[in-house]
Motif scaffolding. Structure first.
Motif, PDB file in Angstrom:
ATOM      1  N   SER A 188       1.625  -8.856  -5.783  1.00  0.00           N
ATOM      2  CA  SER A 188       2.162  -8.487  -7.094  1.00  0.00           C
ATOM      3  C   SER A 188       1.352  -9.225  -8.144  1.00  0.00           C
ATOM      4  O   SER A 188       0.774 -10.289  -7.874  1.00  0.00           O
ATOM      5  N   ASN A 242       0.041  -1.560  -2.136  1.00  0.00           N
ATOM      6  CA  ASN A 242      -0.518  -2.797  -2.692  1.00  0.00           C
ATOM      7  C   ASN A 242      -0.423  -3.943  -1.683  1.00  0.00           C
ATOM      8  O   ASN A 242      -0.018  -5.071  -2.012  1.00  0.00           O
ATOM      9  N   SER A 302      -3.565   0.800  -0.405  1.00  0.00           N
ATOM     10  CA  SER A 302      -3.479   0.695  -1.856  1.00  0.00           C
ATOM     11  C   SER A 302      -2.154   1.221  -2.385  1.00  0.00           C
ATOM     12  O   SER A 302      -1.642   0.727  -3.395  1.00  0.00           O
ATOM     13  N   SER A 350      -6.723  -3.177  -4.441  1.00  0.00           N
ATOM     14  CA  SER A 350      -7.955  -2.403  -4.334  1.00  0.00           C
ATOM     15  C   SER A 350      -9.021  -2.876  -5.321  1.00  0.00           C
ATOM     16  O   SER A 350     -10.190  -2.509  -5.192  1.00  0.00           O
ATOM     17  N   THR A 399      -3.852  -5.678  -8.376  1.00  0.00           N
ATOM     18  CA  THR A 399      -4.017  -4.475  -7.568  1.00  0.00           C
ATOM     19  C   THR A 399      -5.009  -4.788  -6.462  1.00  0.00           C
ATOM     20  O   THR A 399      -6.171  -5.102  -6.742  1.00  0.00           O
TER      21      THR A 399
END
Length: 124
Positions: A25, A77, A74, A30, A28
């Protein structure tokens, strides 16, 4: 605020398998190079595996190559570490981490955000 939360590890018999997850968190996954490290009692923290933000290139420590697989989802996440053919010497606290830069992803000093760690114990 960046937060990385590893799933609970566990106790597994030698030869068994286990999957760890690391939910992120505040970032991101990715967009970041990510890695897994581990630390056994009385030893320094060592590199296990990494996955790059570009092209999802993976890299493994020789000690786990062919047995462990790092991956990324992704949509969730989250990154994963699938561990198979586990050995007693894989017993350690496992940590996920993010690397701020590129290259040298096997070096601990490339990583700046860490999860709290999760214990994996492999019995013989």
């Amino acid at each position: 605020q960046v937060q990385l939360v590893e799933s609970r590890g566990g106790l597994v018999q030698a030869g068994g398998s286990l999957r760890l997850s690391c939910a992120a968190s505040g970032l991101t996954v990715s967009n970041y190079n990510m890695g897994w490290f581990r630390q056994a009692p009385g030893k320094e923290r060592e590199f296990v595996a990494s996955i790059s933000k570009s092209w999802s290139v993976t890299y493994y420590a020789n000690s786990v190559k062919g047995r462990f697989t790092i991956s990324r989802d992704s949509s969730k996440n989250t990154i994963y570490l699938y561990m198979s053919s586990l050995k007693p010497e894989d017993t350690a606290v496992y940590y996920c981490a993010t690397a701020g830069g590129s290259g040298g992803l096997d070096r601990i000093n490339k990583y700046d955000s860490w999860g709290q760690g999760t214990q994996v114990t492999v019995s013989s």
